[in-house]
Scaffold this motif. Structure first.
Motif, PDB file in Angstrom:
ATOM      1  N   ARG A   1       0.826  -1.219   0.000  1.00  0.00           N
ATOM      2  CA  ARG A   1       0.000   0.000   0.000  1.00  0.00           C
ATOM      3  C   ARG A   1       0.863   1.273   0.000  1.00  0.00           C
ATOM      4  NH1 ARG A   1      -5.365  -0.530   1.909  1.00  0.00           N
ATOM      5  NH2 ARG A   1      -5.941  -2.625   2.530  1.00  0.00           N
ATOM      6  N   TRP A   2       2.127   1.114   0.161  1.00  0.00           N
ATOM      7  CA  TRP A   2       3.018   2.282   0.193  1.00  0.00           C
ATOM      8  C   TRP A   2       3.204   2.846  -1.222  1.00  0.00           C
ATOM      9  CZ3 TRP A   2       7.823   1.235   3.816  1.00  0.00           C
ATOM     10  CH2 TRP A   2       7.361   0.894   5.102  1.00  0.00           C
ATOM     11  N   PRO A   3       3.560   4.110  -1.301  1.00  0.00           N
ATOM     12  CA  PRO A   3       3.884   4.672  -2.619  1.00  0.00           C
ATOM     13  C   PRO A   3       5.050   3.879  -3.248  1.00  0.00           C
ATOM     14  CG  PRO A   3       3.731   6.411  -0.974  1.00  0.00           C
ATOM     15  CD  PRO A   3       3.633   5.124  -0.242  1.00  0.00           C
ATOM     16  N   THR A   4       5.031   3.758  -4.546  1.00  0.00           N
ATOM     17  CA  THR A   4       6.013   2.912  -5.236  1.00  0.00           C
ATOM     18  C   THR A   4       7.457   3.258  -4.872  1.00  0.00           C
ATOM     19  OG1 THR A   4       4.446   3.011  -7.041  1.00  0.00           O
ATOM     20  CG2 THR A   4       6.538   1.961  -7.518  1.00  0.00           C
ATOM     21  N   ASP A   5       7.772   4.554  -4.863  1.00  0.00           N
ATOM     22  CA  ASP A   5       9.167   4.933  -4.596  1.00  0.00           C
ATOM     23  C   ASP A   5       9.585   4.571  -3.168  1.00  0.00           C
ATOM     24  OD1 ASP A   5       7.372   6.788  -3.723  1.00  0.00           O
ATOM     25  OD2 ASP A   5       8.640   8.536  -4.126  1.00  0.00           O
ATOM     26  N   ALA A   6       8.663   4.747  -2.220  1.00  0.00           N
ATOM     27  CA  ALA A   6       8.977   4.398  -0.828  1.00  0.00           C
ATOM     28  C   ALA A   6       9.139   2.889  -0.681  1.00  0.00           C
ATOM     29  CB  ALA A   6       7.867   4.898   0.092  1.00  0.00           C
TER      30      ALA A   6
END
Lengths: 198, 160
Positions: free
Chosen positions: B27-32
């Motif tokens: 569920r995290w942003p892709t970059d993170a």
């Protein structure tokens, strides 16, 4: 006529030209999500149904003139739903989610578990209901509707940083509210999981 | 395997992700996710991770009631063909759609073909200038027809 392969945008254009089956396809595709979102925000079934219906009523009204303008159809639809929910909350007090709890109690052969599920949902709905509107909406979009941070920020017309801040504060608020009953709820959840495994 | 120590910046960044998006790194942003995916599993962040997991579990257990068929029917029943409102841009776009030019184009094409055919027919006929008229008179009397005159035959006749 199947519309599975059609984009939302194509369906809206057709619905705007009077194609009832395209309108029906849009309803089939989006009602569940819009209703669930409204339910999370408003906390009660009648209010959520009214809000979902109003959302589509506005969609029908604007379908003839709808232009993408850079935003996805779904983003636009959620934005309408969000505005309707906010209007509703401004006009009325949030409905007590107590009415929702009995709906879960439908398992006659497992009354304890059904009661527990009802109580748990009641507790979570109540905790959500006590959050400020925007935090509730951010959590609803990201956690329950499984939107990406970018999509949710677009719906709410805020920056991704602002969304992250709302999410963090919202989750912190939920944790604080649910902390006293967390062990109990989590304990029962663990029992449930074990029961499933066994 | 011994874990690498986490820098303060990394620790803060991963904690921010746990706080905002929960323990499920999908569920995290892709970059993170790409940057901190492995750090998220470190022991130093175990408490934060467990807290986030617990809340995720509770939230995941609360499902809204299903949508009734009646609600869907009501929504479909309220559908009416929306009134078409034409803006200036719509009007211009509609005015210049290719299908509008098909009859006009066909009409213009037929006219142009007629014009070309007319020009050719005029060029094909002899202009009766005095000179042409005089030649015509001479050849008519001599029995030689310009239509049947064969240059190659004439050359062969000269050689013979």
């Amino acid at each position: 006529m199947g519309y599975d392969n059609d984009t939302d945008e194509a369906l809206v254009r057709r619905a705007g030209r009077g194609d009832r089956s395209a309108a029906t396809a849009l309803v089939e595709r989006h009602t569940d999500k819009i209703y669930a979102c409204c339910f999370r925000i408003l906390g009660g079934k009648p209010a959520a149904e009214d809000a979902a219906q109003e959302t589509f009523l506005r969609l029908w009204k604007h379908a003839g003139n709808w232009r993408p303008k850079g935003a996805k159809f779904e983003t636009w639809l959620y934005r309408i739903a969000m505005n309707i929910c906010f209007d509703y909350l401004r006009k009325t007090k949030r409905e007590a989610p107590a009415e929702a709890a009995p709906e879960m109690i439908d398992s006659a052969d497992q009354p304890d578990q059904a009661l527990f599920l009802g109580q748990r949902r009641f507790a979570i709905d109540e905790a959500l209901g006590k959050l400020p509107e925007r935090q509730r909406f951010a959590i609803t979009l990201c956690h329950f509707q499984e939107m990406t941070n970018i999509e949710a920020a677009e719906v709410m017309e805020i920056s991704v940083d602002a969304l992250e801040s709302l999410l963090a504060r919202g989750r912190r608020g939920l944790r604080a509210q649910l902390a006293p009953m967390r062990d109990n709820l989590m304990g029962k959840m663990s029992n449930e999981t074990n029961a499933h495994i066994n | 395997m011994k874990q690498m120590p986490i820098s303060t910046d990394q620790f803060d960044a991963v904690k921010r992700c746990f706080d905002a998006y929960g323990a499920d790194i999908t569920r995290w942003p892709t970059d993170a996710r790409e940057q901190y995916g492995s750090t998220a599993r470190s022991d130093e962040l175990a408490d934060t991770r467990h807290d986030a997991e617990a809340l995720d579990g509770l939230l995941g257990a609360a499902t809204p009631p299903p949508v009734s068929a009646e609600l869907k029917n009501r929504i479909i029943a309220q559908y009416r063909r929306p009134p078409a409102v034409m803006t200036i841009s719509d009007l211009l776009a509609d005015l210049f759609t290719p299908r509008r030019f098909v009859p006009a184009g066909a009409f213009a094409g037929i006219g142009a073909l007629g014009l070309v055919a007319g020009v050719f027919s005029v060029n094909a006929s002899f202009a009766m200038t005095p000179e042409v008229e005089a030649y015509a008179y001479v050849y008519a009397d001599s029995g030689i027809s310009l239509d049947t005159f064969d240059e190659e035959e004439a050359v062969q006749w000269d050689e013979d």
